[in-house]
Design an enzyme around this catalytic site. Structure first.
Site, PDB file in Angstrom:
ATOM      1  N   SER A   1     -12.709  -6.733 -34.093  1.00  0.00           N
ATOM      2  CA  SER A   1     -14.077  -7.337 -33.902  1.00  0.00           C
ATOM      3  C   SER A   1     -13.667  -9.030 -33.659  1.00  0.00           C
ATOM      4  O   SER A   1     -13.110  -9.743 -34.184  1.00  0.00           O
ATOM      5  CB  SER A   1     -14.754  -7.390 -35.329  1.00  0.00           C
ATOM      6  OG  SER A   1     -15.742  -8.510 -35.417  1.00  0.00           O
TER       7      SER A   1
ATOM      8  N   GLU B   1     -15.600 -11.019 -34.994  1.00  0.00           N
ATOM      9  CA  GLU B   1     -15.612 -11.936 -36.168  1.00  0.00           C
ATOM     10  C   GLU B   1     -14.522 -12.447 -36.765  1.00  0.00           C
ATOM     11  O   GLU B   1     -14.361 -13.384 -37.374  1.00  0.00           O
ATOM     12  CB  GLU B   1     -16.238 -10.760 -37.328  1.00  0.00           C
ATOM     13  CG  GLU B   1     -17.694 -10.653 -37.412  1.00  0.00           C
ATOM     14  CD  GLU B   1     -18.621 -11.838 -37.526  1.00  0.00           C
ATOM     15  OE1 GLU B   1     -18.491 -12.335 -38.717  1.00  0.00           O
ATOM     16  OE2 GLU B   1     -19.168 -12.360 -36.807  1.00  0.00           O
TER      17      GLU B   1
ATOM     18  N   TYR C   1     -15.378  -9.089 -44.687  1.00  0.00           N
ATOM     19  CA  TYR C   1     -15.295  -8.303 -43.615  1.00  0.00           C
ATOM     20  C   TYR C   1     -14.147  -8.551 -42.640  1.00  0.00           C
ATOM     21  O   TYR C   1     -13.322  -7.608 -42.121  1.00  0.00           O
ATOM     22  CB  TYR C   1     -16.554  -7.988 -42.883  1.00  0.00           C
ATOM     23  CG  TYR C   1     -16.701  -7.428 -41.675  1.00  0.00           C
ATOM     24  CD1 TYR C   1     -16.790  -5.920 -41.640  1.00  0.00           C
ATOM     25  CD2 TYR C   1     -16.547  -8.035 -40.234  1.00  0.00           C
ATOM     26  CE1 TYR C   1     -16.642  -5.334 -40.141  1.00  0.00           C
ATOM     27  CE2 TYR C   1     -16.730  -7.259 -39.248  1.00  0.00           C
ATOM     28  CZ  TYR C   1     -16.614  -5.925 -39.206  1.00  0.00           C
ATOM     29  OH  TYR C   1     -16.666  -5.291 -37.842  1.00  0.00           O
TER      30      TYR C   1
HETATM   31  P1  NDP Z   1     -21.450   1.581 -37.811  1.00  0.00           P
HETATM   32  O1  NDP Z   1     -21.914   0.800 -39.175  1.00  0.00           O
HETATM   33  O2  NDP Z   1     -22.820   2.090 -37.052  1.00  0.00           O
HETATM   34  O3  NDP Z   1     -20.668   3.016 -38.242  1.00  0.00           O
HETATM   35  C1  NDP Z   1     -19.420   2.760 -39.189  1.00  0.00           C
HETATM   36  C2  NDP Z   1     -19.080   4.232 -39.503  1.00  0.00           C
HETATM   37  O4  NDP Z   1     -18.099   4.314 -40.415  1.00  0.00           O
HETATM   38  C3  NDP Z   1     -20.252   5.506 -39.810  1.00  0.00           C
HETATM   39  O5  NDP Z   1     -19.918   6.532 -38.910  1.00  0.00           O
HETATM   40  C4  NDP Z   1     -19.815   5.414 -41.382  1.00  0.00           C
HETATM   41  O6  NDP Z   1     -20.220   6.894 -41.968  1.00  0.00           O
HETATM   42  C5  NDP Z   1     -18.380   5.520 -41.233  1.00  0.00           C
HETATM   43  N1  NDP Z   1     -17.699   5.283 -42.558  1.00  0.00           N
HETATM   44  C6  NDP Z   1     -18.116   4.093 -43.587  1.00  0.00           C
HETATM   45  N2  NDP Z   1     -17.190   4.193 -44.485  1.00  0.00           N
HETATM   46  C7  NDP Z   1     -16.478   5.398 -44.079  1.00  0.00           C
HETATM   47  C8  NDP Z   1     -15.298   6.018 -45.091  1.00  0.00           C
HETATM   48  N3  NDP Z   1     -14.938   5.410 -46.221  1.00  0.00           N
HETATM   49  N4  NDP Z   1     -14.645   6.943 -44.581  1.00  0.00           N
HETATM   50  C9  NDP Z   1     -15.054   7.409 -43.491  1.00  0.00           C
HETATM   51  N5  NDP Z   1     -16.087   6.916 -42.710  1.00  0.00           N
HETATM   52  C10 NDP Z   1     -16.741   5.866 -43.239  1.00  0.00           C
HETATM   53  O7  NDP Z   1     -20.609   0.847 -36.911  1.00  0.00           O
HETATM   54  P2  NDP Z   1     -20.680   0.524 -35.393  1.00  0.00           P
HETATM   55  O8  NDP Z   1     -20.784   1.645 -34.717  1.00  0.00           O
HETATM   56  O9  NDP Z   1     -21.582  -0.432 -35.115  1.00  0.00           O
HETATM   57  O10 NDP Z   1     -19.053  -0.062 -34.984  1.00  0.00           O
HETATM   58  C11 NDP Z   1     -17.900   0.929 -35.180  1.00  0.00           C
HETATM   59  C12 NDP Z   1     -16.779   0.176 -35.444  1.00  0.00           C
HETATM   60  O11 NDP Z   1     -16.594  -0.962 -34.536  1.00  0.00           O
HETATM   61  C13 NDP Z   1     -16.658  -0.486 -36.837  1.00  0.00           C
HETATM   62  O12 NDP Z   1     -15.426  -0.468 -37.405  1.00  0.00           O
HETATM   63  C14 NDP Z   1     -17.244  -1.796 -36.686  1.00  0.00           C
HETATM   64  O13 NDP Z   1     -16.690  -2.888 -37.756  1.00  0.00           O
HETATM   65  C15 NDP Z   1     -16.442  -2.267 -35.355  1.00  0.00           C
HETATM   66  N6  NDP Z   1     -17.156  -3.278 -34.493  1.00  0.00           N
HETATM   67  C16 NDP Z   1     -18.541  -3.104 -34.068  1.00  0.00           C
HETATM   68  C17 NDP Z   1     -19.004  -4.183 -33.383  1.00  0.00           C
HETATM   69  C18 NDP Z   1     -20.420  -3.984 -32.899  1.00  0.00           C
HETATM   70  O14 NDP Z   1     -21.054  -4.952 -32.435  1.00  0.00           O
HETATM   71  N7  NDP Z   1     -21.198  -2.700 -33.270  1.00  0.00           N
HETATM   72  C19 NDP Z   1     -18.468  -5.278 -32.805  1.00  0.00           C
HETATM   73  C20 NDP Z   1     -16.828  -5.403 -33.300  1.00  0.00           C
HETATM   74  C21 NDP Z   1     -16.368  -4.156 -34.278  1.00  0.00           C
HETATM   75  P3  NDP Z   1     -21.693   7.025 -42.616  1.00  0.00           P
HETATM   76  O15 NDP Z   1     -22.614   7.388 -41.493  1.00  0.00           O
HETATM   77  O16 NDP Z   1     -21.364   8.113 -43.407  1.00  0.00           O
HETATM   78  O17 NDP Z   1     -22.115   5.870 -43.057  1.00  0.00           O
HETATM   79  P1  GDR Z   2     -22.643  -9.865 -37.050  1.00  0.00           P
HETATM   80  O1  GDR Z   2     -24.212  -9.088 -36.873  1.00  0.00           O
HETATM   81  O2  GDR Z   2     -22.653 -10.302 -38.633  1.00  0.00           O
HETATM   82  O3  GDR Z   2     -22.421 -10.724 -35.951  1.00  0.00           O
HETATM   83  O4  GDR Z   2     -21.731  -8.559 -37.076  1.00  0.00           O
HETATM   84  P2  GDR Z   2     -25.451  -9.328 -37.329  1.00  0.00           P
HETATM   85  O5  GDR Z   2     -26.520  -8.842 -36.603  1.00  0.00           O
HETATM   86  O6  GDR Z   2     -25.865  -8.898 -38.816  1.00  0.00           O
HETATM   87  O7  GDR Z   2     -25.815 -10.982 -37.687  1.00  0.00           O
HETATM   88  C1  GDR Z   2     -25.649 -11.622 -36.504  1.00  0.00           C
HETATM   89  C2  GDR Z   2     -26.184 -13.157 -36.800  1.00  0.00           C
HETATM   90  O8  GDR Z   2     -27.522 -13.070 -36.953  1.00  0.00           O
HETATM   91  C3  GDR Z   2     -27.959 -13.943 -37.987  1.00  0.00           C
HETATM   92  N1  GDR Z   2     -28.920 -13.394 -38.811  1.00  0.00           N
HETATM   93  C4  GDR Z   2     -29.290 -12.380 -39.425  1.00  0.00           C
HETATM   94  N2  GDR Z   2     -28.412 -11.239 -39.543  1.00  0.00           N
HETATM   95  C5  GDR Z   2     -29.037 -10.259 -40.007  1.00  0.00           C
HETATM   96  N3  GDR Z   2     -28.104  -9.049 -40.036  1.00  0.00           N
HETATM   97  N4  GDR Z   2     -30.123 -10.326 -40.594  1.00  0.00           N
HETATM   98  C6  GDR Z   2     -30.947 -11.086 -40.457  1.00  0.00           C
HETATM   99  O9  GDR Z   2     -32.218 -11.168 -41.125  1.00  0.00           O
HETATM  100  C7  GDR Z   2     -30.420 -12.410 -39.930  1.00  0.00           C
HETATM  101  N5  GDR Z   2     -31.046 -13.567 -39.449  1.00  0.00           N
HETATM  102  C8  GDR Z   2     -30.113 -14.126 -38.951  1.00  0.00           C
HETATM  103  C9  GDR Z   2     -26.368 -13.884 -38.972  1.00  0.00           C
HETATM  104  O10 GDR Z   2     -26.473 -14.743 -39.870  1.00  0.00           O
HETATM  105  C10 GDR Z   2     -25.416 -13.523 -37.920  1.00  0.00           C
HETATM  106  O11 GDR Z   2     -24.915 -15.014 -37.510  1.00  0.00           O
HETATM  107  C11 GDR Z   2     -21.906  -7.604 -36.106  1.00  0.00           C
HETATM  108  C12 GDR Z   2     -21.012  -6.303 -36.749  1.00  0.00           C
HETATM  109  O12 GDR Z   2     -21.566  -5.046 -35.827  1.00  0.00           O
HETATM  110  C13 GDR Z   2     -19.897  -6.319 -37.189  1.00  0.00           C
HETATM  111  O13 GDR Z   2     -19.327  -5.060 -37.659  1.00  0.00           O
HETATM  112  C14 GDR Z   2     -19.114  -6.572 -35.987  1.00  0.00           C
HETATM  113  O14 GDR Z   2     -17.588  -6.751 -36.030  1.00  0.00           O
HETATM  114  C15 GDR Z   2     -19.720  -7.954 -35.312  1.00  0.00           C
HETATM  115  O15 GDR Z   2     -21.059  -7.917 -34.917  1.00  0.00           O
HETATM  116  C16 GDR Z   2     -18.904  -8.359 -33.874  1.00  0.00           C
END
Ligand code: NDP
Ligand code: GDR
Length: 327
Positions: free
Chosen positions: A127, A129, A151
């Protein structure tokens, strides 16, 4: 027919990746963790109309024995480790669980592959992050990491374990350092979806205000459909490597609100309320990725603009709320 094993198959990326791989003729085995609500957690796969095309198996990232069994039974050609406690804000409330799932869970998955089926190609969901308090205006594969949340620290451990297993055991293990990517299947707690859902509620008269935290943070937002193509492309390379995936454009939360409310003909300043309880203990202020390496080596480029993605998300949320109103 190649086999892909996907952890996190019920999440946003899991659903879009499954769709892509099915279109390409893969057999997809998806890891689902046991839940009392298992009838609803396949919702994203159902939304895409592919729920019945996936073989769902029961395992948990924190239970190595379950992963060993799953890898042994599936004998996958490709493993995509997408499962995580992925919500940054929650990681301050549940730092140990986040470390266990997001950090050690990836190590468990690497061990399962190494012990049971080391020829499988492995993808780790790293990520942006990890860059955290970024030291350069643009981040690429050579930018130093500075994690700002439990995280991000957990993801950094998983990232280095992936590199270590590549270097130590010769696993074909790649990390995608993906910047934020969104879409209508995004979890509702993340800011883009929270905003588009809020816009839809306000537009339909179901709510009057939307409470947000820090409006000044900026993110490099792309579309999840584009980003899962990059994951797949990484595992098609002869040599495993790490890649930044991003759009190269960064936008503030404030501007995101303007775009989303504006799309629905609303003035965001009349509805958005800043709630200081939603501000994080440590913020990642600015992220802006440089995906030149992915473009050069993988031939990957993003295709969806932020404006088009927000429009798609607002429309999907309007449709969801309208169908509930009718139902
Ligand atoms: P989601 O939060 O939508 O999905 C997370 C998944 O992980 C769900 O299927 C959840 O299952 C599963 N999970 C959580 N805990 C466990 C566990 N203990 N055992 C097995 N499965 C588990 O994430 P995204 O699809 O958005 O992201 C996918 C991956 O990419 C994540 O690792 C995230 O951190 C990473 N990532 C995401 C980004 C983004 O912008 N979306 C950017 C960079 C990295 P359940 O449905 O049961 O909760
Ligand atoms: P992020 O996504 O932390 O970048 O992680 P999120 O959308 O939660 O926050 C983005 C930015 O928005 C600001 N923010 C708020 N965020 C949330 N969720 N709710 C609010 O009300 C709000 N107001 C302002 C946050 O402070 C932050 O700066 C996502 C996840 O998908 C991670 O798993 C992944 O690794 C990174 O993106 C890349």
């Amino acid at each position: 027919m190649p086999t892909a094993l996907i952890t996190g198959v019920t999440g946003q990326d899991g659903a879009y990746l499954t769709q892509l791989l099915l279109q390409q003729g893969y057999r997809v085995v998806g890891v689902m963790r046991r839940s009392a609500s298992s009838d609803v957690i396949g919702e994203r796969l159902r939304w895409l109309g592919i729920r019945d095309a996936v073989e769902l198996v029961d395992a948990n990232l924190t239970d190595l024995s379950s992963l060993l069994r799953v890898v042994q039974a599936a004998r996958p050609d490709e493993v995509y480790n997408l499962a995580a406690q992925s919500f940054v804000a929650t990681s301050w409330q549940q730092p140990l669980l986040t470390g266990n799932v997001t950090g050690l869970g990836a190590a468990n998955m690497l061990e399962a592959v190494r012990l049971m089926h080391p020829s499988a190609r492995f993808y780790q969901a790293s990520s942006s992050e990890m860059f955290g308090l970024a030291t350069t205006p643009e981040q690429d594969e050579s930018t130093p990491f500075y994690p700002r949340s439990p995280y991000a620290a957990a993801k950094l451990y998983a990232h280095w374990m992936t590199i270590n297993y590549r270097e130590s055991f010769g696993l074909h293990a790649s990390s995608g350092i993906l910047f934020n990517h969104e879409g209508p299947l995004r979890g509702i707690e993340f800011v883009t979806r929270k905003v588009t859902d809020g816009v839809a509620r306000i537009k339909l008269g179901l709510a009057r205000e939307l409470r947000l935290g820090n409006l000044e943070a900026t993110r490099d937002w792309g579309h999840a459909r584009d980003y899962v193509r990059a994951m797949h492309a990484m595992l098609q390379q002869d040599v495993a490597d790490d890649y930044v995936i991003a759009t190269g454009r960064t936008t503030s939360i404030r501007r995101l609100c303007q775009i989303a409310f504006g799309y629905a003909g609303l003035d965001w300043e009349e509805h958005v309320v800043v709630d200081h309880a939603l501000v994080r203990p440590a913020e990642v202020h600015v992220l802006l990725g440089n995906a030149a390496k992915a473009t050069r080596v993988l031939g990957w480029t993003p295709t969806v603009t932020l404006e088009d993605m927000v429009a798609e998300m607002v429309e999907a949320d309007l449709a969801r709320h309208r169908s509930r109103l009718v139902g």
